[in-house]
Design a protein around this motif. Structure first.
Motif, PDB file in Angstrom:
ATOM      1  N   THR A 155       1.048  -1.005   0.211  1.00  0.00           N
ATOM      2  CA  THR A 155       0.103  -0.062  -0.017  1.00  0.00           C
ATOM      3  C   THR A 155       0.806   1.218   0.011  1.00  0.00           C
ATOM      4  N   ILE A 156       1.559   1.486   0.476  1.00  0.00           N
ATOM      5  CA  ILE A 156       2.227   2.489   1.056  1.00  0.00           C
ATOM      6  C   ILE A 156       3.402   2.831  -1.050  1.00  0.00           C
ATOM      7  N   MET A 157       3.497   1.488  -0.922  1.00  0.00           N
ATOM      8  CA  MET A 157       4.919   1.717  -2.906  1.00  0.00           C
ATOM      9  C   MET A 157       3.921   2.178  -3.365  1.00  0.00           C
ATOM     10  N   MET A 158       2.372   2.640  -3.205  1.00  0.00           N
ATOM     11  CA  MET A 158       1.371   3.758  -4.859  1.00  0.00           C
ATOM     12  C   MET A 158       1.597   4.978  -4.936  1.00  0.00           C
ATOM     13  N   LYS A 159       2.214   5.342  -3.303  1.00  0.00           N
ATOM     14  CA  LYS A 159       2.412   6.541  -3.521  1.00  0.00           C
ATOM     15  C   LYS A 159       3.570   7.230  -3.803  1.00  0.00           C
ATOM     16  N   LEU A 160       4.747   5.626  -4.224  1.00  0.00           N
ATOM     17  CA  LEU A 160       6.516   6.726  -4.301  1.00  0.00           C
ATOM     18  C   LEU A 160       6.247   6.914  -5.700  1.00  0.00           C
ATOM     19  N   LYS A 164      14.248   3.518  -5.566  1.00  0.00           N
ATOM     20  CA  LYS A 164      15.109   2.559  -4.107  1.00  0.00           C
ATOM     21  C   LYS A 164      13.559   2.839  -3.053  1.00  0.00           C
ATOM     22  N   LYS A 165      12.962   3.729  -3.293  1.00  0.00           N
ATOM     23  CA  LYS A 165      12.664   3.370  -2.265  1.00  0.00           C
ATOM     24  C   LYS A 165      11.158   2.989  -2.161  1.00  0.00           C
ATOM     25  N   ILE A 166      10.795   2.292  -3.627  1.00  0.00           N
ATOM     26  CA  ILE A 166      10.222   1.433  -3.946  1.00  0.00           C
ATOM     27  C   ILE A 166      10.411  -0.348  -3.708  1.00  0.00           C
ATOM     28  N   LEU A 167      12.009   0.188  -4.557  1.00  0.00           N
ATOM     29  CA  LEU A 167      12.873  -1.353  -3.613  1.00  0.00           C
ATOM     30  C   LEU A 167      12.920  -1.197  -2.434  1.00  0.00           C
ATOM     31  N   THR A 168      12.720  -0.574  -1.299  1.00  0.00           N
ATOM     32  CA  THR A 168      12.630  -0.891  -0.063  1.00  0.00           C
ATOM     33  C   THR A 168      11.582  -1.161   0.253  1.00  0.00           C
ATOM     34  N   CYS A 169      10.259  -0.849  -0.333  1.00  0.00           N
ATOM     35  CA  CYS A 169       9.080  -1.715   0.122  1.00  0.00           C
ATOM     36  C   CYS A 169       8.879  -3.020  -0.743  1.00  0.00           C
ATOM     37  N   GLN A 210      21.286   2.775 -16.528  1.00  0.00           N
ATOM     38  CA  GLN A 210      20.233   3.312 -17.025  1.00  0.00           C
ATOM     39  C   GLN A 210      20.179   4.706 -16.851  1.00  0.00           C
ATOM     40  N   ASN A 211      21.035   5.255 -14.977  1.00  0.00           N
ATOM     41  CA  ASN A 211      20.626   5.639 -14.376  1.00  0.00           C
ATOM     42  C   ASN A 211      19.938   6.517 -14.426  1.00  0.00           C
ATOM     43  N   MET A 212      18.692   5.773 -13.850  1.00  0.00           N
ATOM     44  CA  MET A 212      17.167   6.041 -12.996  1.00  0.00           C
ATOM     45  C   MET A 212      16.661   5.771 -11.634  1.00  0.00           C
ATOM     46  N   MET A 213      16.893   6.940 -10.982  1.00  0.00           N
ATOM     47  CA  MET A 213      16.465   7.853 -10.081  1.00  0.00           C
ATOM     48  C   MET A 213      15.279   7.947  -9.455  1.00  0.00           C
ATOM     49  N   PHE A 214      13.619   7.890  -9.878  1.00  0.00           N
ATOM     50  CA  PHE A 214      12.877   7.982 -10.494  1.00  0.00           C
ATOM     51  C   PHE A 214      12.323   7.684 -11.555  1.00  0.00           C
ATOM     52  N   LEU A 215      10.599   7.219 -10.930  1.00  0.00           N
ATOM     53  CA  LEU A 215       9.623   6.866 -12.555  1.00  0.00           C
ATOM     54  C   LEU A 215       9.255   7.603 -13.235  1.00  0.00           C
ATOM     55  N   THR A 274       1.426  -7.099  -7.772  1.00  0.00           N
ATOM     56  CA  THR A 274       2.223  -7.102  -9.817  1.00  0.00           C
ATOM     57  C   THR A 274       1.271  -5.900  -9.939  1.00  0.00           C
ATOM     58  N   PHE A 275      -0.278  -5.445  -9.694  1.00  0.00           N
ATOM     59  CA  PHE A 275      -1.032  -4.368 -10.120  1.00  0.00           C
ATOM     60  C   PHE A 275      -0.183  -3.996 -10.235  1.00  0.00           C
ATOM     61  N   ILE A 276       0.558  -2.327  -8.835  1.00  0.00           N
ATOM     62  CA  ILE A 276       0.759  -1.953  -8.969  1.00  0.00           C
ATOM     63  C   ILE A 276       2.034  -1.663  -9.789  1.00  0.00           C
ATOM     64  N   TYR A 277       2.741  -2.990 -10.002  1.00  0.00           N
ATOM     65  CA  TYR A 277       4.121  -2.773 -10.995  1.00  0.00           C
ATOM     66  C   TYR A 277       3.471  -2.743 -12.437  1.00  0.00           C
ATOM     67  N   LEU A 278       2.424  -4.009 -12.620  1.00  0.00           N
ATOM     68  CA  LEU A 278       1.918  -3.482 -14.038  1.00  0.00           C
ATOM     69  C   LEU A 278       1.227  -1.582 -14.506  1.00  0.00           C
ATOM     70  N   LYS A 279       0.351  -2.089 -13.341  1.00  0.00           N
ATOM     71  CA  LYS A 279       0.304  -0.459 -13.827  1.00  0.00           C
ATOM     72  C   LYS A 279       1.468   0.840 -13.498  1.00  0.00           C
TER      73      LYS A 279
END
Length: 321
Positions: A155-160, A164-169, A210-215, A274-279
């Protein structure tokens, strides 16, 4: 992370201390191994000046949890203890791993780390506390904390927005699978840890290159890079037929015989993640950019795609013990 002689020695000491925890039969020896692990990880994390405050926060939290572990060991030797030592030990281990509800410190700490140090935090640093749990704590004591982490972390992952924070969740959520596997079988725990570490390393290596830090930075990448990230993410969530589905399928089968509640929570949290990652990836794949579409597929991408799509064929060859 460039490895010089000092960092190589500290990395080997971190791995060695984890193996000491795995092979020890004494609680005091396990505690000493975790302290060696802490001392060895601090030089690895201190790469930039920005990490000084975060390292002090990490050091204080780890020492506080270690003191609580020693107190729980002292209470264990008393005949009439006012506090159950298992609950105190569980709280200290949850603080060390950054699990819910003791998770607020780990987000700011992971945000300042490099990708390779994030990999160490998500995998190796969580092995030692996980190995101590089945030796000292009854499974009934961890049902409620596990259920809370399984439902709150996705649930926390949805708003990030930070990767790095997403992978922490994701690490908080997958730690519950790791804890469940160690209660079921050590072989299952080793298999899940190796596959989860492999997926983490593959994903973080890709994000670093790829130097990716944000979505929002992923929208500028090529379609093949987006597809590669999508497969890595859904493999970590356990979607069939990817490689991450194979160990989680075996854990669910064995866990269903012990606790239907935990297995149901695991299933629901896997669906949510899985829904969060697909979305998250649907907008990336459908977004059209002005860049040229002519590019070559690298060999690394081919290996990662093959690795993550062989999960359905892998679990046919193995059976849970």
């Amino acid at each position: 992370m460039m490895l010089n002689s000092t960092k190589t020695m500290m990395l080997l000491l971190t791995l060695l201390s984890t193996m000491m925890t795995y092979s020890s039969t004494s609680f005091l020896m396990s505690w000493m191994s975790m302290e060696i692990n802490l001392i060895a990880f601090l030089p690895l994390a201190s790469k930039s000046k920005k990490m000084k405050d975060q390292l002090m926060k990490y050091f204080i939290i780890q020492n506080l949890s270690s003191s609580m572990m020693l107190m729980s060991m002292i209470l264990n030797f008393k005949i009439e203890a006012p506090i159950n030592f298992e609950k105190l030990l569980l709280i200290s281990l949850m603080m060390k791993m950054g699990l819910i509800p003791f998770h607020l410190w780990i987000f700011s700490f992971m945000e300042k780390l490099t990708w390779m140090n994030c990999f160490l935090m998500n995998t190796i640093q969580k092995l030692s506390p996980t190995l101590i749990m089945p030796q000292m704590i009854n499974f009934k004591e961890i049902i409620f904390p596990m259920s809370m982490s399984l439902m709150i972390a996705p649930t926390i992952m949805m708003k990030l927005n930070s990767m790095k924070k997403i992978l922490t969740c994701s690490s908080i959520y997958n730690s519950q699978w790791m804890i469940s596997s160690i209660y079921l079988s050590k072989n299952m725990f080793i298999m899940f840890s190796l596959i989860y570490s492999l997926l983490n390393f593959s994903l973080m290596k890709k994000l670093k290159s790829q130097n990716m830090m944000f979505l929002n930075q992923i929208n500028e990448k090529t379609t093949m890079t987006k597809l590669n990230l999508l497969i890595n993410l859904i493999s970590m969530s356990g979607m069939p037929p990817t490689l991450g589905f194979f160990p989680k399928w075996m854990i669910l089968i064995k866990m269903n015989e012990i606790s239907i509640l935990i297995s149901l929570m695991m299933l629901i949290s896997s669906i949510i993640s899985t829904f969060i990652y697909l979305k998250m990836n649907s907008s990336m794949m459908l977004n059209q950019t002005m860049k040229k579409k002519f590019f070559k597929m690298k060999k690394i991408m081919e290996i990662e795609l093959i690795m993550n799509t062989t999960g359905m064929f892998s679990f046919i060859m193995f059976k849970p013990n």
